[in-house]
Design a protein around this motif. Structure first.
Motif, PDB file in Angstrom:
ATOM      1  N   ILE A  26      14.976  10.567   4.217  1.00 15.09           N
ATOM      2  CA  ILE A  26      14.058   9.531   3.755  1.00 15.09           C
ATOM      3  C   ILE A  26      12.691  10.169   3.564  1.00 15.09           C
ATOM      4  O   ILE A  26      12.041  10.562   4.524  1.00 15.09           O
ATOM      5  CB  ILE A  26      13.974   8.368   4.758  1.00 15.09           C
ATOM      6  N   GLY A  27      12.290  10.286   2.311  1.00 19.76           N
ATOM      7  CA  GLY A  27      10.992  10.864   1.993  1.00 19.76           C
ATOM      8  C   GLY A  27       9.975   9.776   1.723  1.00 19.76           C
ATOM      9  O   GLY A  27      10.134   8.632   2.123  1.00 19.76           O
ATOM     10  N   GLY A  28       8.926  10.143   1.028  1.00 20.65           N
ATOM     11  CA  GLY A  28       7.896   9.176   0.683  1.00 20.65           C
ATOM     12  C   GLY A  28       8.290   8.345  -0.514  1.00 20.65           C
ATOM     13  O   GLY A  28       8.109   7.133  -0.531  1.00 20.65           O
ATOM     14  N   GLY A  29       8.845   8.998  -1.538  1.00 21.07           N
ATOM     15  CA  GLY A  29       9.157   8.298  -2.771  1.00 21.07           C
ATOM     16  C   GLY A  29      10.624   8.077  -3.035  1.00 21.07           C
ATOM     17  O   GLY A  29      10.995   7.250  -3.856  1.00 21.07           O
ATOM     18  N   SER A  30      11.499   8.821  -2.348  1.00 18.92           N
ATOM     19  CA  SER A  30      12.935   8.646  -2.583  1.00 18.92           C
ATOM     20  C   SER A  30      13.719   8.912  -1.307  1.00 18.92           C
ATOM     21  O   SER A  30      13.235   9.539  -0.375  1.00 18.92           O
ATOM     22  CB  SER A  30      13.426   9.580  -3.691  1.00 18.92           C
ATOM     23  N   PHE A  70      13.667   4.406  -3.149  1.00 18.54           N
ATOM     24  CA  PHE A  70      13.240   3.469  -2.116  1.00 18.54           C
ATOM     25  C   PHE A  70      13.093   4.274  -0.841  1.00 18.54           C
ATOM     26  O   PHE A  70      14.059   4.869  -0.368  1.00 18.54           O
ATOM     27  CB  PHE A  70      14.245   2.343  -1.902  1.00 18.54           C
ATOM     28  N   ALA A  71      11.877   4.340  -0.324  1.00 13.02           N
ATOM     29  CA  ALA A  71      11.645   5.163   0.857  1.00 13.02           C
ATOM     30  C   ALA A  71      10.379   4.703   1.563  1.00 13.02           C
ATOM     31  O   ALA A  71       9.990   3.544   1.458  1.00 13.02           O
ATOM     32  CB  ALA A  71      11.553   6.627   0.451  1.00 13.02           C
ATOM     33  N   GLY A  72       9.732   5.615   2.247  1.00 14.84           N
ATOM     34  CA  GLY A  72       8.567   5.289   3.069  1.00 14.84           C
ATOM     35  C   GLY A  72       7.436   4.625   2.312  1.00 14.84           C
ATOM     36  O   GLY A  72       6.811   3.688   2.821  1.00 14.84           O
ATOM     37  N   ASP A  73       7.144   5.092   1.092  1.00 13.20           N
ATOM     38  CA  ASP A  73       6.056   4.487   0.318  1.00 13.20           C
ATOM     39  C   ASP A  73       6.328   3.021   0.012  1.00 13.20           C
ATOM     40  O   ASP A  73       5.409   2.207  -0.017  1.00 13.20           O
ATOM     41  CB  ASP A  73       5.840   5.232  -1.000  1.00 13.20           C
ATOM     42  N   ALA A  74       7.573   2.676  -0.227  1.00 14.42           N
ATOM     43  CA  ALA A  74       7.930   1.298  -0.550  1.00 14.42           C
ATOM     44  C   ALA A  74       7.722   0.370   0.637  1.00 14.42           C
ATOM     45  O   ALA A  74       7.434  -0.808   0.469  1.00 14.42           O
ATOM     46  CB  ALA A  74       9.383   1.228  -1.006  1.00 14.42           C
ATOM     47  N   ILE A  75       7.829   0.898   1.826  1.00 18.92           N
ATOM     48  CA  ILE A  75       7.697   0.089   3.028  1.00 18.92           C
ATOM     49  C   ILE A  75       6.263   0.094   3.560  1.00 18.92           C
ATOM     50  O   ILE A  75       5.705  -0.943   3.883  1.00 18.92           O
ATOM     51  CB  ILE A  75       8.665   0.589   4.121  1.00 18.92           C
ATOM     52  N   PHE A  76       5.666   1.279   3.611  1.00 13.61           N
ATOM     53  CA  PHE A  76       4.373   1.435   4.269  1.00 13.61           C
ATOM     54  C   PHE A  76       3.207   1.687   3.316  1.00 13.61           C
ATOM     55  O   PHE A  76       2.081   1.813   3.754  1.00 13.61           O
ATOM     56  CB  PHE A  76       4.427   2.603   5.262  1.00 13.61           C
ATOM     57  N   GLY A  77       3.455   1.813   2.025  1.00 18.25           N
ATOM     58  CA  GLY A  77       2.408   2.201   1.092  1.00 18.25           C
ATOM     59  C   GLY A  77       2.398   3.717   0.971  1.00 18.25           C
ATOM     60  O   GLY A  77       3.154   4.415   1.627  1.00 18.25           O
ATOM     61  N   ASP A  78       1.544   4.233   0.113  1.00 18.28           N
ATOM     62  CA  ASP A  78       1.576   5.668  -0.157  1.00 18.28           C
ATOM     63  C   ASP A  78       0.450   6.455   0.510  1.00 18.28           C
ATOM     64  O   ASP A  78       0.272   7.630   0.233  1.00 18.28           O
ATOM     65  CB  ASP A  78       1.574   5.924  -1.657  1.00 18.28           C
ATOM     66  N   GLY A  79      -0.338   5.845   1.364  1.00 24.40           N
ATOM     67  CA  GLY A  79      -1.408   6.560   2.059  1.00 24.40           C
ATOM     68  C   GLY A  79      -2.697   6.663   1.267  1.00 24.40           C
ATOM     69  O   GLY A  79      -3.655   7.247   1.712  1.00 24.40           O
ATOM     70  N   TYR A  80      -2.711   6.113   0.067  1.00 25.69           N
ATOM     71  CA  TYR A  80      -3.903   6.164  -0.771  1.00 25.69           C
ATOM     72  C   TYR A  80      -4.510   4.789  -0.947  1.00 25.69           C
ATOM     73  O   TYR A  80      -5.155   4.496  -1.945  1.00 25.69           O
ATOM     74  CB  TYR A  80      -3.573   6.771  -2.142  1.00 25.69           C
ATOM     75  N   GLY A  81      -4.282   3.909   0.002  1.00 26.32           N
ATOM     76  CA  GLY A  81      -4.878   2.584  -0.029  1.00 26.32           C
ATOM     77  C   GLY A  81      -4.140   1.572  -0.878  1.00 26.32           C
ATOM     78  O   GLY A  81      -4.636   0.479  -1.096  1.00 26.32           O
ATOM     79  N   LYS A  82      -2.957   1.920  -1.358  1.00 27.03           N
ATOM     80  CA  LYS A  82      -2.195   0.962  -2.154  1.00 27.03           C
ATOM     81  C   LYS A  82      -1.382   0.060  -1.240  1.00 27.03           C
ATOM     82  O   LYS A  82      -0.773   0.508  -0.283  1.00 27.03           O
ATOM     83  CB  LYS A  82      -1.267   1.680  -3.136  1.00 27.03           C
ATOM     84  N   ASP A  83      -1.380  -1.188  -1.559  1.00 23.86           N
ATOM     85  CA  ASP A  83      -0.638  -2.189  -0.807  1.00 23.86           C
ATOM     86  C   ASP A  83       0.854  -2.064  -1.133  1.00 23.86           C
ATOM     87  O   ASP A  83       1.230  -2.005  -2.305  1.00 23.86           O
ATOM     88  CB  ASP A  83      -1.141  -3.573  -1.210  1.00 23.86           C
ATOM     89  N   PRO A  84       1.749  -2.012  -0.135  1.00 24.84           N
ATOM     90  CA  PRO A  84       3.171  -1.880  -0.426  1.00 24.84           C
ATOM     91  C   PRO A  84       3.724  -3.032  -1.278  1.00 24.84           C
ATOM     92  O   PRO A  84       4.720  -2.870  -1.958  1.00 24.84           O
ATOM     93  CB  PRO A  84       3.860  -1.826   0.930  1.00 24.84           C
ATOM     94  N   SER A  85       3.082  -4.177  -1.276  1.00 17.68           N
ATOM     95  CA  SER A  85       3.578  -5.286  -2.091  1.00 17.68           C
ATOM     96  C   SER A  85       3.279  -5.075  -3.578  1.00 17.68           C
ATOM     97  O   SER A  85       3.814  -5.782  -4.421  1.00 17.68           O
ATOM     98  CB  SER A  85       2.976  -6.605  -1.627  1.00 17.68           C
ATOM     99  N   ARG A  86       2.446  -4.065  -3.923  1.00 20.57           N
ATOM    100  CA  ARG A  86       2.117  -3.786  -5.322  1.00 20.57           C
ATOM    101  C   ARG A  86       2.591  -2.395  -5.742  1.00 20.57           C
ATOM    102  O   ARG A  86       1.971  -1.734  -6.544  1.00 20.57           O
ATOM    103  CB  ARG A  86       0.606  -3.866  -5.545  1.00 20.57           C
ATOM    104  N   ASN A  87       3.695  -1.943  -5.204  1.00 17.03           N
ATOM    105  CA  ASN A  87       4.129  -0.576  -5.446  1.00 17.03           C
ATOM    106  C   ASN A  87       5.141  -0.418  -6.577  1.00 17.03           C
ATOM    107  O   ASN A  87       5.659   0.647  -6.799  1.00 17.03           O
ATOM    108  CB  ASN A  87       4.695   0.042  -4.170  1.00 17.03           C
ATOM    109  N   GLY A  88       5.460  -1.466  -7.301  1.00 17.89           N
ATOM    110  CA  GLY A  88       6.363  -1.343  -8.439  1.00 17.89           C
ATOM    111  C   GLY A  88       7.803  -1.744  -8.174  1.00 17.89           C
ATOM    112  O   GLY A  88       8.617  -1.761  -9.085  1.00 17.89           O
ATOM    113  N   PHE A  89       8.139  -2.085  -6.939  1.00 20.15           N
ATOM    114  CA  PHE A  89       9.513  -2.510  -6.650  1.00 20.15           C
ATOM    115  C   PHE A  89       9.617  -4.001  -6.759  1.00 20.15           C
ATOM    116  O   PHE A  89       8.780  -4.741  -6.387  1.00 20.15           O
ATOM    117  CB  PHE A  89       9.949  -2.072  -5.240  1.00 20.15           C
TER     118      PHE A  89
END
Length: 64
Positions: free
Chosen positions: A22-26, A45-64
């Motif tokens: 389980i990576g950040g993006g896949s 679907f991975a860590g970024d989808a759940i927790f965001g990407d660490g750059y202040g993006k909200d996980p609810s606006r990540n494209g999924f």
């Protein structure tokens, strides 16, 4: 694939084995049986989808 072959050769694991990375993006999934690859898949679907990407993006606006 590397972690599986390490344990297969150094720790003598055997039988049907599932490896999940389980990576950040896949997420990558591999299934092995007695040292042979039986199935490989990757999905976006991975860590970024759940927790965001660490750059202040909200996980609810990540494209999924």
């Amino acid at each position: 694939m590397g972690p599986y072959y390490y344990y297969y050769k150094k720790r003598a694991i055997s039988g049907l084995t599932l490896s999940v990375d389980i990576g950040g993006g896949s997420t990558d999934v591999s299934v092995y049986d007695e040292g042979r690859v039986k199935f490989i898949s990757s999905f976006r679907f991975a860590g970024d989808a759940i927790f965001g990407d660490g750059y202040g993006k909200d996980p609810s606006r990540n494209g999924f």
